[in-house]
Scaffold this active site. Structure first.
Site, mmCIF file in Angstrom:
data_model
loop_
_atom_site.group_PDB
_atom_site.id
_atom_site.type_symbol
_atom_site.label_atom_id
_atom_site.label_comp_id
_atom_site.label_asym_id
_atom_site.label_seq_id
_atom_site.Cartn_x
_atom_site.Cartn_y
_atom_site.Cartn_z
ATOM 1 N N ASN A 11 0.873 -1.177 0.000
ATOM 2 C CA ASN A 11 0.000 0.000 0.000
ATOM 3 C C ASN A 11 0.906 1.221 0.000
ATOM 4 O O ASN A 11 1.433 1.617 1.043
ATOM 5 C CB ASN A 11 -0.911 -0.022 1.231
ATOM 6 N N ARG A 84 -2.685 -2.225 -3.390
ATOM 7 C CA ARG A 84 -3.891 -1.408 -3.282
ATOM 8 C C ARG A 84 -3.735 -0.251 -4.253
ATOM 9 O O ARG A 84 -2.752 0.501 -4.198
ATOM 10 C CB ARG A 84 -4.054 -0.850 -1.875
ATOM 11 N N HIS A 172 -12.820 3.390 -0.445
ATOM 12 C CA HIS A 172 -12.837 2.407 0.656
ATOM 13 C C HIS A 172 -13.522 1.104 0.251
ATOM 14 O O HIS A 172 -13.945 0.328 1.102
ATOM 15 C CB HIS A 172 -13.524 2.974 1.912
ATOM 16 N N LEU A 200 -14.600 4.582 9.338
ATOM 17 C CA LEU A 200 -14.228 5.849 9.961
ATOM 18 C C LEU A 200 -12.773 5.806 10.394
ATOM 19 O O LEU A 200 -12.372 4.989 11.239
ATOM 20 C CB LEU A 200 -15.120 6.132 11.177
ATOM 21 N N GLY A 203 -9.338 9.069 6.861
ATOM 22 C CA GLY A 203 -10.282 9.155 5.754
ATOM 23 C C GLY A 203 -11.539 8.438 6.188
ATOM 24 O O GLY A 203 -11.472 7.396 6.848
ATOM 25 N N ARG A 232 -9.668 16.370 5.729
ATOM 26 C CA ARG A 232 -10.476 16.765 4.579
ATOM 27 C C ARG A 232 -11.787 17.372 5.055
ATOM 28 O O ARG A 232 -12.355 16.975 6.063
ATOM 29 C CB ARG A 232 -10.771 15.556 3.680
ATOM 30 N N ARG A 274 -7.991 10.389 18.875
ATOM 31 C CA ARG A 274 -7.532 10.087 20.232
ATOM 32 C C ARG A 274 -7.033 11.348 20.932
ATOM 33 O O ARG A 274 -7.327 11.569 22.118
ATOM 34 C CB ARG A 274 -6.421 9.031 20.177
ATOM 35 N N ILE A 318 -11.061 4.808 13.753
ATOM 36 C CA ILE A 318 -12.011 5.455 14.663
ATOM 37 C C ILE A 318 -13.209 4.554 14.895
ATOM 38 O O ILE A 318 -13.674 4.382 16.025
ATOM 39 C CB ILE A 318 -12.457 6.820 14.095
ATOM 40 N N GLU A 348 -8.536 -4.978 4.974
ATOM 41 C CA GLU A 348 -8.229 -4.614 3.596
ATOM 42 C C GLU A 348 -7.040 -5.395 3.038
ATOM 43 O O GLU A 348 -7.077 -5.878 1.901
ATOM 44 C CB GLU A 348 -7.949 -3.105 3.507
#
Length: 364
Positions: A11, A84, A172, A200, A203, A232, A274, A318, A348
């Site tokens: 990735n 990816r 995603h 979440l 991104g 973003r 966090r 998240i 993933e």
């Protein structure tokens, strides 16, 4: 190439490359990352870390392959490298083994994802140079959403040359596809008819999954659209974007929208949930509330696209780890009914390895 060997999942970003090794049973055996590409960087593989000069992706992957060999995984042990790739456009709607034609198709999508595809391609080219006999495969983040109906994907723009390729693609998709594939193993339940899936992290996006297929998602032409994210903006009025471009210049506006906004822009402190949860400031609390409000508000749109709701699933950094955020979002969705809520670990990398194995076995 080892016929039943391991698969190296790659990735690649602009200055870092994350990797994982999966054995022929698709079990993760080793993971790591190369950071600081473009200068003096660092190679972390398992518990080992060392500094190195990493002027480009080829140097980074050469150092990585050397580090793998040092831990007993040589090129001869690898069956394939699996990548990816963020954007597959309208044509790359399933995983592919990389051929010269597929490489060119990935390159053709670079204008659609200029922050991602060129770096994904740099890693593919680097491995082709370093290990020309090693098969390479690519999985695309946009592919899972390729079957979204035209009502969901088309912007209300005239059909002219200037608007060619401007549509909602969604991202995603590898995460959502992995969730669907592994649902029963993870949750012990049958896949719901209408699943609201929230990925979440830094991104963030939401997907309406009906009978295992994406029917709508919040990200659009680029990963900028949709919910509030780490850096973003999420959805923003086009005229506001034009105003920023006129005021700041196009590149400065692009940088602000993608790298200086979201949780970071709202809090003035950090993009990391966090850090914000531990901060004692009104701006940090507002940033978290903004994130949760817009996640719930966009979720309502996804529920409408599915015409109902049977379950909710959270994934991503998240989604998996911030219980208070999950609670804040689900409380705002109580109007949709009392449905089960699941936390599904993101898989993933395993999905990418599985795609590659299927391509090489001829079962894709």
């Amino acid at each position: 190439m080892a016929a039943g060997g391991s698969i190296l999942v790659v990735n690649a970003g602009s200055s870092s490359i994350k990797v994982a090794v999966f054995d022929d049973g698709l079990r993760a055996t080793l993971s790591g990352a190369v950071t600081g590409i473009g200068g003096r960087g660092e190679i972390r593989l398992g518990t080992d870390t060392r500094a190195a000069d990493l002027p480009d992706h080829t140097a980074a992957l050469a150092a990585l392959l050397e580090a793998l060999a040092g831990q007993g995984i040589t090129l001869a042990d690898l069956r394939a490298a699996a990548h990816r790739v963020v954007h597959g456009g309208a044509s790359l709607t399933r995983p592919h083994q990389v051929t010269p034609e597929i490489r060119e198709a990935i390159a053709a999508c670079a204008p659609l994802a200029p922050l991602h595809n060129p770096h994904n391609l740099a890693a593919i080219d680097a491995i082709a140079e370093l290990a020309p006999d090693l098969p390479q495969c690519a999985s695309f983040d946009t592919a899972f959403h390729a079957g979204n109906p035209a009502l969901a994907t088309r912007y209300a723009l005239p059909d002219i040359e200037a608007t060619r390729g401007i549509r909602r693609y969604g991202f995603h998709g590898i995460s959502y596809a992995a969730m669907v594939r592994g649902w029963t193993d993870v949750t012990g339940t049958a896949l719901p008819h209408r699943l609201l899936a929230l990925h979440l992290g830094n991104g963030a996006s939401i997907c309406a999954i009906r009978d295992g297929r994406s029917v709508a998602t919040t990200m659009g032409y680029s990963p900028l659209e949709g919910v509030t994210m780490g850096t973003r903006t999420g959805s923003i009025d086009g005229n506001a974007v034009l105003h920023l471009a006129e005021t700041l210049g196009i590149e400065a506006a692009r940088h602000m929208l993608n790298h200086k906004s979201g949780l970071l822009g709202l809090s003035g402190l950090s993009h990391d949930m966090r850090t914000l949860e531990q901060a004692d400031s009104a701006a940090a609390r507002f940033a978290i509330d903004h994130f949760c409000y817009w996640a719930a508000r966009h979720s309502g749109s996804m529920i409408a696209a599915m015409e109902g709701l049977d379950a909710i699933a959270f994934t991503g950094g998240i989604g998996e780890n911030a219980g208070a955020v999950r609670d804040s979002i689900t409380v705002r969705l109580a109007w949709a009914g009392d449905v089960p809520v699941h936390v599904v670990p993101a898989q993933e990398e395993r999905r990418i390895a599985s795609d590659a194995a299927a391509l090489l076995d001829g079962t894709a």
